[in-house]
Structures are given as C-alpha cells and as structure tokens.
Design a protein around this motif. Structure first.
Motif, PDB file in Angstrom:
ATOM      1  N   SER A   1      -8.864  -0.656  -9.408  1.00  0.00           N
ATOM      2  CA  SER A   1      -8.311   0.055 -10.567  1.00  0.00           C
ATOM      3  C   SER A   1      -7.428   1.225 -10.135  1.00  0.00           C
ATOM      4  O   SER A   1      -7.273   2.204 -10.864  1.00  0.00           O
ATOM      5  CB  SER A   1      -9.435   0.544 -11.482  1.00  0.00           C
ATOM      6  OG  SER A   1     -10.339   1.370 -10.775  1.00  0.00           O
ATOM      7  N   ARG A   2      -6.843   1.122  -8.973  1.00  0.00           N
ATOM      8  CA  ARG A   2      -6.031   2.190  -8.369  1.00  0.00           C
ATOM      9  C   ARG A   2      -4.854   2.618  -9.244  1.00  0.00           C
ATOM     10  O   ARG A   2      -4.272   1.812  -9.971  1.00  0.00           O
ATOM     11  CB  ARG A   2      -5.478   1.715  -7.012  1.00  0.00           C
ATOM     12  CG  ARG A   2      -4.543   0.511  -7.140  1.00  0.00           C
ATOM     13  CD  ARG A   2      -4.293  -0.174  -5.798  1.00  0.00           C
ATOM     14  NE  ARG A   2      -3.489  -1.384  -5.957  1.00  0.00           N
ATOM     15  CZ  ARG A   2      -4.002  -2.578  -6.281  1.00  0.00           C
ATOM     16  NH1 ARG A   2      -5.299  -2.709  -6.507  1.00  0.00           N
ATOM     17  NH2 ARG A   2      -3.217  -3.634  -6.391  1.00  0.00           N
ATOM     18  N   ARG A   3      -4.524   3.876  -9.162  1.00  0.00           N
ATOM     19  CA  ARG A   3      -3.264   4.378  -9.701  1.00  0.00           C
ATOM     20  C   ARG A   3      -2.186   4.218  -8.633  1.00  0.00           C
ATOM     21  O   ARG A   3      -2.484   4.074  -7.449  1.00  0.00           O
ATOM     22  CB  ARG A   3      -3.384   5.841 -10.101  1.00  0.00           C
ATOM     23  CG  ARG A   3      -4.100   6.072 -11.425  1.00  0.00           C
ATOM     24  CD  ARG A   3      -3.887   7.514 -11.897  1.00  0.00           C
ATOM     25  NE  ARG A   3      -4.352   7.697 -13.272  1.00  0.00           N
ATOM     26  CZ  ARG A   3      -5.556   8.142 -13.594  1.00  0.00           C
ATOM     27  NH1 ARG A   3      -6.418   8.463 -12.625  1.00  0.00           N
ATOM     28  NH2 ARG A   3      -5.906   8.277 -14.863  1.00  0.00           N
ATOM     29  N   LEU A   4      -0.945   4.290  -9.069  1.00  0.00           N
ATOM     30  CA  LEU A   4       0.176   4.251  -8.146  1.00  0.00           C
ATOM     31  C   LEU A   4       0.795   5.638  -8.026  1.00  0.00           C
ATOM     32  O   LEU A   4       0.507   6.533  -8.822  1.00  0.00           O
ATOM     33  CB  LEU A   4       1.230   3.254  -8.627  1.00  0.00           C
ATOM     34  CG  LEU A   4       0.764   1.809  -8.807  1.00  0.00           C
ATOM     35  CD1 LEU A   4       1.943   0.924  -9.213  1.00  0.00           C
ATOM     36  CD2 LEU A   4       0.101   1.264  -7.549  1.00  0.00           C
TER      37      LEU A   4
ATOM     38  N   ILE B   1       0.820  -1.218   0.000  1.00  0.00           N
ATOM     39  CA  ILE B   1       0.000   0.000   0.000  1.00  0.00           C
ATOM     40  C   ILE B   1       0.853   1.267   0.000  1.00  0.00           C
ATOM     41  O   ILE B   1       0.329   2.369  -0.206  1.00  0.00           O
ATOM     42  CB  ILE B   1      -0.975   0.023   1.195  1.00  0.00           C
ATOM     43  CG1 ILE B   1      -0.223  -0.050   2.522  1.00  0.00           C
ATOM     44  CG2 ILE B   1      -1.974  -1.115   1.077  1.00  0.00           C
ATOM     45  CD1 ILE B   1      -1.128   0.125   3.727  1.00  0.00           C
ATOM     46  N   LYS B   2       2.159   1.134   0.192  1.00  0.00           N
ATOM     47  CA  LYS B   2       3.029   2.309   0.103  1.00  0.00           C
ATOM     48  C   LYS B   2       3.106   2.821  -1.341  1.00  0.00           C
ATOM     49  O   LYS B   2       3.481   3.961  -1.579  1.00  0.00           O
ATOM     50  CB  LYS B   2       4.435   1.965   0.615  1.00  0.00           C
ATOM     51  CG  LYS B   2       4.509   1.621   2.097  1.00  0.00           C
ATOM     52  CD  LYS B   2       5.932   1.551   2.594  1.00  0.00           C
ATOM     53  CE  LYS B   2       6.739   0.455   1.912  1.00  0.00           C
ATOM     54  NZ  LYS B   2       6.221  -0.903   2.243  1.00  0.00           N
ATOM     55  N   GLU B   3       2.732   1.970  -2.297  1.00  0.00           N
ATOM     56  CA  GLU B   3       2.776   2.369  -3.700  1.00  0.00           C
ATOM     57  C   GLU B   3       1.491   3.049  -4.168  1.00  0.00           C
ATOM     58  O   GLU B   3       1.493   3.747  -5.179  1.00  0.00           O
ATOM     59  CB  GLU B   3       3.008   1.144  -4.596  1.00  0.00           C
ATOM     60  CG  GLU B   3       4.367   0.509  -4.463  1.00  0.00           C
ATOM     61  CD  GLU B   3       4.545  -0.609  -5.474  1.00  0.00           C
ATOM     62  OE1 GLU B   3       5.682  -0.833  -5.906  1.00  0.00           O
ATOM     63  OE2 GLU B   3       3.526  -1.256  -5.840  1.00  0.00           O
TER      64      GLU B   3
ATOM     65  N   HIS C   1      -3.751  -2.799 -11.969  1.00  0.00           N
ATOM     66  CA  HIS C   1      -4.516  -3.134 -13.165  1.00  0.00           C
ATOM     67  C   HIS C   1      -4.556  -2.049 -14.236  1.00  0.00           C
ATOM     68  O   HIS C   1      -5.450  -2.035 -15.090  1.00  0.00           O
ATOM     69  CB  HIS C   1      -5.940  -3.544 -12.775  1.00  0.00           C
ATOM     70  CG  HIS C   1      -6.116  -5.032 -12.784  1.00  0.00           C
ATOM     71  ND1 HIS C   1      -5.465  -5.853 -11.901  1.00  0.00           N
ATOM     72  CD2 HIS C   1      -6.833  -5.847 -13.586  1.00  0.00           C
ATOM     73  CE1 HIS C   1      -5.797  -7.113 -12.134  1.00  0.00           C
ATOM     74  NE2 HIS C   1      -6.613  -7.131 -13.175  1.00  0.00           N
ATOM     75  N   ARG C   2      -3.574  -1.151 -14.203  1.00  0.00           N
ATOM     76  CA  ARG C   2      -3.465  -0.170 -15.287  1.00  0.00           C
ATOM     77  C   ARG C   2      -2.342  -0.595 -16.218  1.00  0.00           C
ATOM     78  O   ARG C   2      -1.369  -1.217 -15.790  1.00  0.00           O
ATOM     79  CB  ARG C   2      -3.249   1.231 -14.733  1.00  0.00           C
ATOM     80  CG  ARG C   2      -4.499   1.722 -14.004  1.00  0.00           C
ATOM     81  CD  ARG C   2      -4.394   3.089 -13.390  1.00  0.00           C
ATOM     82  NE  ARG C   2      -5.662   3.402 -12.727  1.00  0.00           N
ATOM     83  CZ  ARG C   2      -6.589   4.246 -13.182  1.00  0.00           C
ATOM     84  NH1 ARG C   2      -6.374   4.907 -14.316  1.00  0.00           N
ATOM     85  NH2 ARG C   2      -7.705   4.447 -12.524  1.00  0.00           N
TER      86      ARG C   2
END
Length: 306
Positions: A99-102, A81-83, A174-175
């Motif tokens: 679908s989170r961004r980093l 989750i640090k990313e 998932h991007r």
C-alpha cells in the motif's frame, strides 16, 4: 476440471508504447487451482471465500516477518523503486510496501478542468453509453448498476450514463485518487464475498462485481457531474481504506487505498458528462484492457450536455 473453458492467457495494451503485454498472473498456480479445478473451487467457496480467512491473511501480511517477500516481489514484477516514497528497507511489512505511497510528482494530474484523469494505475475498459437497463458488460455476462450500488434509486441517476472499470494487479501502485475537484460524500460499505477480480475468476463467476464486498462514494464533481466511485475488494484484500475527509476534495487528492491483493474500481457517470478518448473506446470494444497510470488523460468534459 470445470465444465467451462477459461481463457488461459491474459493480455493488455501498454498505452504509452502501444505494445501488447502478456500479463504475469500473480499466484497463477493457486488462482487456476481455485477457479479452474472443480474440487479447488469447492474448497475456495467453503473455506477461503469469507471475511475471517481474508482478515487473517491480511493480518499475516502486516507482520514484520513478511518483509522478506518485498525484494523478491520487486524483482519478479520489475517494480520501479525509484518512485516509491521510502527506501525498501523502511517498509516494516509486505502490506506496508503493498500500500506504498509514491514520491511527490510521481503521478501528475493536469490542472485543466476539462480533462478527466485516471484515478489509479490500472488496466481499464470504458463504456461510453450504458443500456437502458443500466448494465455494465462483464466478460460473457453483465452486471446491473442497481446490483453494483446495492440501491435501485441511486442507480437511476446513472441510467444510460457511462462507466469506467479499472483493474489493479497486485504489483500495481494501490492508492486511488479523485479525478476532479468537487464534494465527496461519506463512503458506504456493502458487505459481500471475496472472489479474485482477475479475468480468470471473472470467466468463472461473471457477477463478481456485485458479489464482492465494496464501498460506494457519491462524488459531486465540478466538471463531470455526479460520479459514483465504487471500490471493489477481492480475495485476500485485508481492507479498503478511505483516507479522504468527506467534503470538498481536490483533483489528484488521494481518496484511499487497497491493502494486500488485486482489486477493482468502477466509476459511474451521469449521461452526457464525459467523452472518453477514442483509442480507449476502440480497444474496449475489442475487449482489450489498456494500462494507464494515475493522472493520465482518459477523457474530456462533454461540452454539449444532454
């Protein structure tokens, strides 16, 4: 039970450490019921393997009440989750987290023009030279490029070319991104089914890549010739979202993302345009997927064009 014996365990190679990893199969009991049980497979095909069910399930994952799944999901699959771009509390639904961004610079794409980078976090197989029949091996069978692209004329561009298959597990980032600078044409949607793309499902239904819904984008790369990006949906995938604007795109730029569910990318290359890294070729010959992250080097420009 089905008459076909399926592989009971799935392993892949963690490229960075060289470790062979046993894959935790997401929703394993359900997946095995649907693909390894005779009656389960019938129920899946008649009631679940359709646009309506997958759309409804995707909409359910958009609801705020699904936020309660996020922490459990993160713990079980040890997601870093640090990313993530946002704190977990800021995701309004499970689909939003899925679908989170980093964070910026979490995935670095080299500026060296002769290096081809992985477009997504995934388990990959490479095929340096496709057959004259333009087929991609998939487990015990094969899929023709014409079926995959749904276009015989377009398939001829990649005749005897190369292919890259990237399998995303549900807990992956998932991007997906462009691996080179160039010109991207508009994505074309191909209607299809909603099979899982897990190896368990591929062992049961060998032509899933050409059956499932998918999107095809022709990409004129500056350094690797013409490339076909094929995003393949899967069971419970709500949507394949394209975030790029057709026209000039840049190396590392986000192309789009998958919503809830596992999914697959296939990239097709013209003959003589790319040389995949030797370790990936060897492991692919052995049928062993290799885990890479978006931005990792997986090949180089072929300096001797054929």
């Amino acid at each position: 039970m089905t008459s076909k014996t399926l592989k009971t365990e799935i392993y892949y190679l963690e490229r960075q450490t060289g470790e062979i990893i046993y894959e935790q199969i997401f929703a394993e009991k359900t997946l095995r019921l649907l693909y390894e049980n005779y009656f389960g497979f019938i129920v899946f095909n008649y009631l679940l393997n359709n646009k309506t069910f997958c759309w409804l399930y995707g909409k359910y994952q958009d609801l705020p009440l699904t936020r309660s799944q996020i922490n459990k999901f993160v713990r079980r699959y040890q997601i870093d989750i640090k990313e993530t771009e946002l704190p977990l509390k800021n995701y309004h639904s499970f689909n939003a987290f899925f679908s989170r961004r980093l964070k910026p610079n979490a995935r670095i794409f080299t500026t060296e023009s002769n290096i081809f980078c992985a477009p997504a976090d995934s388990r990959i197989l490479v095929y340096p030279k496709l057959t004259a029949e333009t087929q991609i091996p998939v487990k015990s069978s094969s899929v023709t490029i014409a079926e995959l692209l749904n276009c015989e004329k377009l398939a001829q561009i990649y005749r005897q070319g190369s292919a890259l298959c990237l399998r995303l597990a549900p807990y992956d980032y998932h991007r997906f991104h462009f691996s080179d600078t160039g010109k991207a044409l508009p994505a074309k949607y191909i209607q299809g089914k909603y099979h899982s793309v897990n190896p368990l499902a591929l062992a049961k239904v060998c032509n899933i890549f050409s059956l499932n819904k998918r999107m095809v984008t022709e990409f004129i790369s500056n350094n690797f010739g013409r490339i076909a990006y094929i995003e393949i949906g899967a069971f419970t995938i709500g949507s394949i979202i394209q975030t790029y604007t057709p026209g000039i795109v840049y190396k590392g730029q986000e192309k789009g993302y998958f919503q809830y569910g596992g999914s697959t990318l296939v990239l097709l290359f013209q003959p003589g345009t790319i040389c995949f890294d030797d370790d990936l070729i060897q492991h692919s010959l052995e049928g062993l997927e290799v885990y890479v992250q978006a931005g990792n080097q997986i090949g180089k420009k072929n300096q001797i064009q054929s």
